[in-house]
Write a protein that holds these residues in place. Structure first.
Motif, PDB file in Angstrom:
ATOM      1  N   GLY A  88     -31.127  56.529  22.010  1.00  0.00           N
ATOM      2  CA  GLY A  88     -31.564  57.996  21.802  1.00  0.00           C
ATOM      3  C   GLY A  88     -30.322  58.503  21.062  1.00  0.00           C
ATOM      4  O   GLY A  88     -30.586  59.295  20.111  1.00  0.00           O
ATOM      5  N   THR A 102     -30.503  60.365  17.597  1.00  0.00           N
ATOM      6  CA  THR A 102     -29.471  61.904  17.416  1.00  0.00           C
ATOM      7  C   THR A 102     -28.808  61.842  16.354  1.00  0.00           C
ATOM      8  O   THR A 102     -28.611  62.718  15.490  1.00  0.00           O
ATOM      9  CB  THR A 102     -28.822  62.157  18.811  1.00  0.00           C
ATOM     10  OG1 THR A 102     -29.959  62.421  19.939  1.00  0.00           O
ATOM     11  CG2 THR A 102     -28.014  63.304  18.345  1.00  0.00           C
ATOM     12  N   SER A 143     -39.364  65.644  13.285  1.00  0.00           N
ATOM     13  CA  SER A 143     -38.314  66.296  13.697  1.00  0.00           C
ATOM     14  C   SER A 143     -37.113  66.426  12.495  1.00  0.00           C
ATOM     15  O   SER A 143     -36.553  67.450  12.291  1.00  0.00           O
ATOM     16  CB  SER A 143     -37.672  65.206  14.664  1.00  0.00           C
ATOM     17  OG  SER A 143     -38.256  65.183  16.032  1.00  0.00           O
ATOM     18  N   SER A 187     -31.453  68.284  19.905  1.00  0.00           N
ATOM     19  CA  SER A 187     -31.758  68.164  21.162  1.00  0.00           C
ATOM     20  C   SER A 187     -33.320  68.784  21.450  1.00  0.00           C
ATOM     21  O   SER A 187     -34.091  68.309  22.206  1.00  0.00           O
ATOM     22  CB  SER A 187     -30.894  68.634  22.213  1.00  0.00           C
ATOM     23  OG  SER A 187     -30.521  70.022  22.004  1.00  0.00           O
ATOM     24  N   SER A 193     -36.613  67.044  21.459  1.00  0.00           N
ATOM     25  CA  SER A 193     -37.232  66.355  22.737  1.00  0.00           C
ATOM     26  C   SER A 193     -38.833  67.089  23.162  1.00  0.00           C
ATOM     27  O   SER A 193     -39.355  66.483  23.858  1.00  0.00           O
ATOM     28  CB  SER A 193     -36.118  66.605  23.906  1.00  0.00           C
ATOM     29  OG  SER A 193     -36.119  67.994  24.292  1.00  0.00           O
ATOM     30  N   ALA A 249     -41.064  64.805  21.865  1.00  0.00           N
ATOM     31  CA  ALA A 249     -40.709  63.552  21.992  1.00  0.00           C
ATOM     32  C   ALA A 249     -40.132  62.897  20.747  1.00  0.00           C
ATOM     33  O   ALA A 249     -40.495  61.709  20.443  1.00  0.00           O
ATOM     34  CB  ALA A 249     -41.956  62.852  22.708  1.00  0.00           C
ATOM     35  N   GLY A 278     -37.710  61.302  20.223  1.00  0.00           N
ATOM     36  CA  GLY A 278     -36.952  59.938  20.403  1.00  0.00           C
ATOM     37  C   GLY A 278     -35.452  60.141  20.583  1.00  0.00           C
ATOM     38  O   GLY A 278     -34.819  59.184  20.507  1.00  0.00           O
ATOM     39  N   ASP A 279     -34.657  61.413  20.419  1.00  0.00           N
ATOM     40  CA  ASP A 279     -33.403  61.611  20.308  1.00  0.00           C
ATOM     41  C   ASP A 279     -32.856  61.374  22.021  1.00  0.00           C
ATOM     42  O   ASP A 279     -33.665  60.862  22.663  1.00  0.00           O
ATOM     43  CB  ASP A 279     -33.090  62.976  19.934  1.00  0.00           C
ATOM     44  CG  ASP A 279     -33.298  64.095  21.222  1.00  0.00           C
ATOM     45  OD1 ASP A 279     -34.572  63.915  21.773  1.00  0.00           O
ATOM     46  OD2 ASP A 279     -32.594  64.901  21.384  1.00  0.00           O
ATOM     47  N   THR A 286     -34.462  63.370  24.727  1.00  0.00           N
ATOM     48  CA  THR A 286     -35.804  62.766  25.094  1.00  0.00           C
ATOM     49  C   THR A 286     -35.606  61.443  25.859  1.00  0.00           C
ATOM     50  O   THR A 286     -36.232  61.312  26.929  1.00  0.00           O
ATOM     51  CB  THR A 286     -36.460  62.290  23.877  1.00  0.00           C
ATOM     52  OG1 THR A 286     -36.472  63.379  22.810  1.00  0.00           O
ATOM     53  CG2 THR A 286     -38.015  61.942  24.238  1.00  0.00           C
ATOM     54  N   GLN A 296     -34.408  62.648  29.525  1.00  0.00           N
ATOM     55  CA  GLN A 296     -35.404  63.338  30.313  1.00  0.00           C
ATOM     56  C   GLN A 296     -36.276  62.253  30.630  1.00  0.00           C
ATOM     57  O   GLN A 296     -37.020  62.243  31.831  1.00  0.00           O
ATOM     58  CB  GLN A 296     -36.214  64.393  29.611  1.00  0.00           C
ATOM     59  CG  GLN A 296     -35.389  65.645  29.281  1.00  0.00           C
ATOM     60  CD  GLN A 296     -36.259  66.781  28.517  1.00  0.00           C
ATOM     61  OE1 GLN A 296     -36.788  66.273  27.540  1.00  0.00           O
ATOM     62  NE2 GLN A 296     -35.802  67.781  28.891  1.00  0.00           N
ATOM     63  N   ASN A 297     -36.693  61.310  29.838  1.00  0.00           N
ATOM     64  CA  ASN A 297     -37.398  60.107  30.057  1.00  0.00           C
ATOM     65  C   ASN A 297     -37.203  59.542  31.405  1.00  0.00           C
ATOM     66  O   ASN A 297     -37.935  59.154  32.474  1.00  0.00           O
ATOM     67  CB  ASN A 297     -38.032  59.049  29.107  1.00  0.00           C
ATOM     68  CG  ASN A 297     -38.756  59.637  28.016  1.00  0.00           C
ATOM     69  OD1 ASN A 297     -39.528  60.751  28.213  1.00  0.00           O
ATOM     70  ND2 ASN A 297     -38.603  59.060  26.801  1.00  0.00           N
TER      71      ASN A 297
END
Lengths: 268, 263
Positions: free
Chosen positions: A53, A57, A134, A204, A207, A210, A212-213, A216, A219-220
């Motif tokens: 991630g 980012t 994104s 951020s 997220s 989703a 994929g940063d 994200t 949080q997953n």
């Protein structure tokens, strides 16, 4: 010998003491807090999912900064052009993208399939993956801010520079690239550095689609193990690392730009 | 002074008009400058001298009339009854042949002295670097600044900067040199070094148009002096005639003020 007695500043000492004690208590209360499991932080700080991630980012921020810079130069030149249509278009773009929340823009790009099911022969969802959406959302938004920064830089360069370049037979684009922009850079760099740091953190927001940063990824993980605060601290650490590196880079570039004796008013 | 060479004029201005919004700055300028001739334009500030100079290389558009440099119409193409503004590429090509030196030097502060001089030969003329550098060094030697090639402009005095600016313009091998008050921004003790470089150019037969307040320079370096006031050329002729025996009241008044201020 005469003795020099500095002014006594009791309030300054008291104020400093209060701040120091408050900071120590806060640190202690987090450290001692039974709701935080330090082992979890350590376990995830370098977890492959988090590092992946983190990489996303960084890539997101760099791509958005690249798009934003190119777009910003284009928009700034349009804003300063002789054509009222181009000026208006550039102004409208900035007005729209700066005037709406980035979060909303990200949600729109992430859900564009609801508006257009197909783009040309392609299915929108195949084309606009969360990552691509994104990049587009962040890059276009960044462009609006960079446009204003670049425009300010160009305006700051003495008009005589353009005259001199044109009088030597340079075309407008050549004069811009070789003479005006390099000088504008000194004015552009400090706010552009701030803008990049702000962009690093703004990644951020993706997220929510989703993207994929790193957030994200955090949080997953936290939605599975419920260690929300621990994973936010893991993310906090990495964001601070990134922004620190960016600040150092900014400082270094500004110092190098200052060294060559480049000054807007240096010739006057 | 050497007599102007015969042949077609280097500059021909016919009824040149220029207006900024409501104000007419040039009200019909007619002028000829022969190849090899040095013309000094004098006159009170706001009389349109600098604007006229900027029209000659199309830094300013003219509103009426014609300007020819070396026989070619500047900035426009004439077809039938119409003047069409040129493609920017062609305007650049014309400007490259006309050197210009500014009151405030306008050196490029992010480039060294040498880089200032070779920039246009490399990027506009696409010369080979070695050749451009060699000629740039020769030009810098000629203006007495061979040792400053690697300095940045901010390290130089005003007089040195202006001499670099002259070298930069000469590097394009111009047919015509325009000087826009080249010594007005200089400290008095630095004026001489710039004027002596300019005198050197006149001796080499460069065609020059010089907007100046330096009456001594106009007197001994110019072939022709033209006095401008309120957007027109009031009178022009050999320096001796204009500066010592002006025919017009306005010229006399101006000279009295300028020379009075210097004395």
């Amino acid at each position: 010998m005469t003795r020099v007695v500095p002014l006594r500043r009791p309030w300054l000492w008291l104020g400093s003491a209060v701040v120091a004690i408050a900071a120590a208590l806060l640190a202690l209360s987090i450290y001692r807090n039974p709701n935080i499991q330090h082992g979890v932080i350590l376990q995830y700080q370098f977890a492959p999912a988090i590092l992946a991630g983190l990489r996303t980012t960084v890539v997101l921020a760099l791509l958005a900064a690249l798009i934003g810079t190119l777009l910003g130069v284009l928009l700034a030149v349009m804003r300063l052009s002789a054509s009222p249509v181009l000026r208006l278009a550039s102004g409208f773009y900035t007005w729209l993208l700066r005037g709406t929340p980035l979060l909303v823009q990200i949600l729109i790009w992430g859900n564009l399939a609801l508006l257009f099911e197909h783009i040309g022969p392609f299915r929108t969802n195949d084309l606009l993956t969360p990552f691509v959406a994104s990049v587009i959302a962040l890059g276009l938004n960044e462009g609006a801010y960079m446009a204003e920064i670049v425009r300010a830089g160009i305006i700051a360069v003495d008009r005589g520079q353009n005259d001199a370049a044109l009088a030597l037979g340079m075309s407008h684009p050549l004069a811009l690239r070789r003479i005006i922009l390099p000088q504008a850079l000194r004015v552009i760099m400090p706010p552009a550095g701030n803008q990049f740091i702000s962009l690093l953190k703004a990644t951020s927001l993706v997220s929510v689609i989703a993207g994929g940063d790193m957030l994200t990824a955090a949080q997953n993980i936290s939605s599975a193990n419920l260690h929300t605060i621990e994973l936010m601290l893991v993310a906090t650490f990495w964001y601070l690392v990134l922004t620190t590196i960016a600040s150092l880079g900014q400082h270094y570039i500004e110092r190098r730009l200052g060294k060559s004796g480049v000054g807007i008013h240096a010739t006057s | 002074m050497r007599p102007p060479e015969p042949g077609r004029p280097m500059l021909r201005a016919q009824d040149v008009h220029k207006r900024y919004r409501h104000e007419e700055v040039l009200k019909g300028i007619d002028l000829e400058v022969a190849s090899g001739e040095v013309l000094c334009l004098i006159g009170p500030s706001g009389s349109g001298k600098s604007t006229f100079l900027r029209c000659i290389n199309h830094l300013e558009r003219i509103d009426a009339g014609r300007l020819y440099v070396d026989g070619a119409l500047v900035g426009y193409r004439e077809r039938g009854d119409c003047l069409y503004e040129m493609h920017p590429r062609d305007i650049c090509r014309q400007r490259a042949d006309i050197g210009m030196v500014f009151q405030r030097f306008n050196l490029f502060p992010h480039l060294t002295v040498l880089q200032n001089v070779i920039e246009a030969p490399l990027k506009v003329r696409r010369e080979a670097k070695a050749e451009a550098v060699e000629r740039a060094r020769a030009l810098l030697a000629r203006v007495g600044l061979a040792d400053k090639a690697d300095a940045y402009p901010s390290r130089l005095s005003g007089g040195q900067q202006q001499r670099v600016a002259i070298a930069r313009a000469l590097a394009m091998r111009p047919k015509l040199m325009l000087f826009d008050e080249p010594t007005s921004a200089l400290d008095p003790e630095l004026v001489g070094e710039v004027l002596s470089v300019m005198r050197g150019l006149t001796e080499d037969g460069m065609t020059m148009i010089v907007v100046t307040h330096e009456m001594a320079f106009a007197r001994d370096a110019a072939d022709t002096v033209a006095f401008m006031d309120a957007g027109v050329i009031v009178e022009s002729g050999p320096p001796e005639e204009i500066l010592s025996h002006p025919r017009h009241e306005r010229t006399r008044g101006f000279l009295a003020r300028v020379i009075g201020a210097r004395a």
